[in-house]
Design an enzyme around this catalytic site. Structure first.
Site, short mmCIF file in Angstrom:
data_model
loop_
_atom_site.label_atom_id
_atom_site.label_comp_id
_atom_site.label_asym_id
_atom_site.label_seq_id
_atom_site.Cartn_x
_atom_site.Cartn_y
_atom_site.Cartn_z
N SER A 757 10.04 78.47 -21.83
CA SER A 757 10.88 78.70 -20.67
C SER A 757 11.17 80.32 -20.44
O SER A 757 10.32 81.06 -20.35
CB SER A 757 11.88 77.85 -20.47
OG SER A 757 12.25 77.54 -19.29
N ASP A 834 4.92 70.60 -13.78
CA ASP A 834 6.16 71.10 -14.18
C ASP A 834 7.00 71.38 -12.87
O ASP A 834 6.44 72.23 -12.05
CB ASP A 834 6.02 72.41 -14.97
CG ASP A 834 7.57 72.91 -15.61
OD1 ASP A 834 8.42 72.47 -14.87
OD2 ASP A 834 7.18 73.60 -16.37
N HIS A 867 8.34 70.02 -17.46
CA HIS A 867 8.69 71.35 -18.29
C HIS A 867 8.87 71.10 -19.79
O HIS A 867 8.68 72.03 -20.54
CB HIS A 867 10.07 71.93 -17.71
CG HIS A 867 10.57 73.21 -17.97
ND1 HIS A 867 9.61 74.23 -17.79
CD2 HIS A 867 11.49 73.73 -18.63
CE1 HIS A 867 9.98 75.46 -18.36
NE2 HIS A 867 11.41 75.12 -18.79
#
EC number: 3.4.14.5
Length: 919
Positions: A757, A834, A867
């Site tokens: 991330s 995502d 994610h």
């Protein structure tokens, strides 16, 4: 202990944390309710980026490569007769060449085994790096088995933690908690007095709320996943068939259980199958407010009918629940509905998403929309259109509205000096007394804070406090919901209502007490070169004490403190003579608390009594005995904590050294980072994670540094990154890596960096800034590659809007493909579905790489994964790929494939050699 001299500080087997933005575990309870997850003993979920099973990386891969080399020699062997026709001299030359080839191959093979693979084998000498407070209870890590990736991903190394659902008794009694378990006689769900757990006669008897874990309604068995007892403990709100929506939100079927009769009925008897998004008890226990189909309803228990508070909610209009971006970036929860303390009013958000652009998220295997495709359309992907505001695009318009329960009337209060609709983010709502409510709001770029005081009885409001944080230190306002209301009590020296907030003070975040409610000037309760954390934890109104968690001893530690409401007598409740990381949960009246020790040694939990000047321990409820046994059986890495100085800033670093560390060897080094604004990855919690596996099993050194921009090292170091994300953060990673590259035990030719991330963004940004000079390899999972692609509220908080700061956005974007090509190789992985960091980020990066003819990278996509990358075994595959890819990198495999050329057969090479030797 905090060190400023730069010397190494040895420690126990200390952990590293995982940032929420990496992949935070979903919460399933509302902020103002109790659930089975928050009430009862539970096994802590495995850390977000390492769940599921996964096979170990082994040596088979490298033997396969060796076998492939042997296969390449087969044409030569099968053609040997043809070579023999050249006469005796040629035969002699032939066999000499054969022996030379075989000898060279054997020598290369031996060197490969003893040298090339030595990087992940252990040496004979162990570093004595553990003191009396070690998790092992000894001074050596030389014995034991290596940590396996299967254990880490399966959660076997996770400490067991319990959460206590503290409740106030019907008469405001303190020390009561809700527990579950036991047979029908004991009761499945019951309220116990903490003093009764040790046979104390002063404790109250248990009160059974649910006799069985299953209830029946009209012959239907209801198995609740969460429960919420009413404040008077006469009813229990149940949810069944719970389904996750986004990170914090969910829907389900709700039921109301009567404690006396043990019978239940639907929350809305007229719509028992309706899926409810949120349900909250009235403080008076006589009603439940709930949200269904984005509309707000009230169910009074005295009637089977419900009252529709709002009627126009729908696809673009939300009442009482947040939209995607508020849930993710502002509230971090599923509720934007608040009962007043006297149960006369309900405050709630009205969220209008009409102008927010949609972003399509496609699902190729699953159908999360729940819609069955029409015949002939089964082979088209399921598409979720998410209202997702990106930087510079329209934000949702959020207003605070109120409902007068007695008058059945919805109203709003206009306040002078309020932000415009397109420039307002409401970050906290806090009820005070007598119908008054505090509202904390920021502008769109989150650098101006305004606090309003609204009187719902007179329906008036005013601005009581304003802070220009950008003008103060160039920083921003981080959303939080930890402000505490302190009611007036003249007998205890409090003539007026007040509240406790966290404010910037001399470069650090500290506690401030504002009283009366409209007083803009604060009495500072804490100060110094350290910070409070999610404070205050609780306020003892009788004794005028404020409890909080802080970093007073060191940025990497957490201790529990208390201070008087006048700012005097600040004292720790936990042992500050040695490193520690604590958390605390107080009972309703603050007379008791659940104290959680999270490291550096084996975590434990205990109930403490806070009535005296010093705490006393009531009951030890967890000691994690199973972890103690595992620590004794496995060879954990040694963790060395130290500080480094970069450009005058002191940064926290932890180095994980393999068991049997030998300073005479040369080790590859993996840097692991997150690095997001206000985050922290270097701390003193006990954790055995993927980094531990890399050090223990693969034998590599793992280094983590919290660079500028991260939390708890002061606002100067934190705020410097604003408007230019990635620049200083990458600089600090590279500067620290150069320090490690210069160490005698580090192989400077084998250094890698990885993150998820924001950490994925930082991995790419570091490789871009470094251009292969320090790091040869990188692994980026779900990275942001252009901050114009992320959500507006998070991004503009740290980057301003693109219209305001176009150059900053350009600088923060991954653009220098030539610099990336200087790395030996890098890996990028992303979930195809995502909803947080969109696949758009990685696809645009790949396009830039293609246009620049850059080929030194690998890419992997995971269908239908969000994610956190979990769908259909994907999480196992992510870590399997990370591990194998890293081993290949440090074994030099990526050098071999960097510039591939056709391999001439050994037979052709032999014929050419023979021609050269022939007279």
């Amino acid at each position: 202990m905090r060190r400023s001299d730069g010397h190494e500080e040895t420690s126990e087997f200390l952990p590293m944390t995982h940032s929420r933005s990496v992949s935070a575990a979903s919460q399933t309870s509302t902020d103002s309710s109790l659930s089975t997850e928050s009430l009862f003993p539970r096994e802590q979920k495995p850390f977000p980026n390492a769940m599921g099973g996964m096979a170990l990386a082994d040596d088979d891969k490298y033997r396969d490569l060796e076998d492939g080399e042997a296969e390449q020699s087969e044409p030569f062997l099968s053609s040997s007769k043809k070579a023999a026709t050249g006469g005796g001299r040629a035969r002699r030359i032939f066999w000499i060449l054969v022996l030379l080839c075989l000898g060279g191959w054997l020598l290369a093979f031996v060197l490969f085994l003893t040298g090339g693979r030595a990087n992940y084998q252990t040496a004979s000498d162990a570093l004595q790096a553990h003191g009396a407070d070690s998790a092992l209870g000894s001074t050596s890590t030389s014995s034991g088995k290596p940590v396996t990736l299967h254990q880490v991903l399966g959660g076997q190394w996770n400490p067991r933690y319990h959460a206590i659902g503290w409740v106030a008794g019907p008469n405001n009694e303190d020390g009561l908690l809700v527990e579950k378990g036991g047979d029908e006689k004991q009761g499945y769900l019951r309220v116990d007095d903490i003093r009764s757990r040790k046979g104390n006669n002063t404790g109250r008897e248990s009160r059974v709320l649910m006799r069985k874990p299953i209830v029946h309604v009209d012959g239907q068995a209801i198995v609740p996943s969460n429960v919420w007892p009413s404040p008077d403990l006469k009813k229990v709100l149940l949810i069944s068939e719970q389904q996750k929506n986004w990170r914090h939100s969910f829907t389900g079927k709700y039921w109301v259980l009567d404690v006396d009769s043990q019978t239940a009925q639907p929350l809305d008897p007229s719509a028992p199958d309706g899926r409810v998004q949120l349900a909250l008890w009235s403080p008076a226990s006589d009603a439940v407010v709930f949200v269904r189909d984005n509309n707000l309803y009230l169910r009074r228990l005295s009637s089977d009918s419900v009252v529709a508070i709002t009627k126009d909610g729908g696809e673009n209009l939300f009442y009482g629940v947040p939209d995607w971006v508020y849930e993710e970036e502002v509230i971090s929860g599923n509720s934007v509905t608040w009962w007043s303390n006297d149960a006369k009013y309900i405050a709630f958000f009205r969220t209008n998403e009409t102008s927010v652009p949609e972003f399509p998220v496609q699902y190729y295997i699953s159908r999360p929309s729940g819609k069955k495709p029409l015949p002939g359309l089964e082979n088209y992907p399921d598409v979720r259109e998410i209202k997702y505001p990106k930087p510079g695009a329209p934000n949702p318009v959020v207003d605070l509205q109120f409902y007068d329960v007695e008058k059945n009337e919805v109203f709003s209060v206009q306040v002078a000096d309020d932000f415009a609709d397109d420039d307002r983010i409401i970050i906290e709502v806090l009820w005070a007394s007598e119908g008054k409510i505090l509202v904390r709001s920021t502008n769109r770029e989150s650098d101006i804070l305004k606090v309003y005081l609204i009187d719902t009885q007179s329906r008036t409001g005013k601005l009581v406090r304003s802070e220009d944080v950008a003008g103060l230190d160039g920083g921003w306002v981080e959303p939080s919901q930890s402000t505490r209301f302190v009611p007036a009590d003249p007998n205890n020296g409090r003539p007026h209502d007040g509240y406790i907030d966290t404010v910037p003070y001399n470069g650090y975040d500290h506690l401030a007490y504002f009283s009366p409610l409209d007083n803009p000037n604060a009495l500072m309760l804490t100060s110094g070169e350290w910070e409070v954390v999610d404070a205050p934890a609780a306020v003892d109104l009788q004794r005028g004490l404020v409890y909080f968690v802080g970093t007073k001893e060191a940025p990497t530690q957490r201790h529990v403190y208390r201070v008087q409401l006048d700012g005097s007598n600040l004292n720790p409740l936990t042992d500050t003579s040695k490193p520690g990381y604590y958390d605390v949960s107080f009972s309703h009246g603050t007379g008791y608390a659940l104290l959680t020790y999270k490291g550096p040694s084996i975590p434990w939990q205990a109930i403490i009594n806070t009535h005296g000047d010093e705490i006393t321990y009531e009951d030890r409820i967890e000691d994690n005995a199973q972890l103690t046994k595992m620590v004794e059986a496995y060879a954990l890495p040694t963790e060395v904590y130290q500080n480094v100085t970069v450009d005058g800033y002191t940064l926290q670093v932890v180095e994980r050294r393999p068991p049997h560390f030998n300073p005479a060897k040369k080790y590859p080094v993996l840097f692991y980072l997150y690095g997001g604004p206000g985050s922290q990855t270097v701390d003193r919690k006990f954790t055995v994670d993927f980094q531990s596996y890399v050090a223990s099993s693969l034998g590599y050194i793992v280094v983590t540094v919290d660079g500028r921009g991260t939390g708890f090292i002061g606002r100067k170091a934190r705020c410097i990154v604003r408007g230019n994300l990635g620049f200083y953060e990458a600089h600090d990673q590279i500067a620290t890596a150069k320090m490690w590259a210069a160490k005698s035990y580090v192989d400077e030719t084998r250094m890698a960096i990885w993150g998820w991330s924001f950490g994925g963004f930082m991995t790419l940004k570091t490789l871009e800034q470094d251009a292969g000079r320090t790091f040869q390899y990188g692994m980026a999972v779900a990275p942001v590659t252009d901050w114009r692609f992320y959500d507006s509220i998070y991004t503009e908080r740290y980057m301003h809007t693109p219209q305001h700061n176009p150059n900053g956005y350009d600088n923060s974007t991954i653009t220098d493909m030539a610099a990336l090509s200087e790395s030996v190789r890098f890996l990028v992985m992303h979930g195809a579905s995502d909803d947080n960091v969109h696949l758009q980020n990685t696809l645009v990066l790949i396009d830039k790489l293609d246009l620049s003819n850059v080929e030194n990278y690998d890419v992997q996509f995971y269908p239908d994964s969000d994610h956190s990358i979990y769908f259909h075994n994907a999480h196992m595959m992510v870590y399997h790929r990370l591990s194998d890819w890293l081993v290949n990198a440090f074994n030099g495999e990526w050098h071999l494939i960097a510039k591939p050329v056709p391999d001439e057969s050994m037979w052709e090479r032999m014929k050419r050699s023979l021609r050269l030797l022939s007279p």
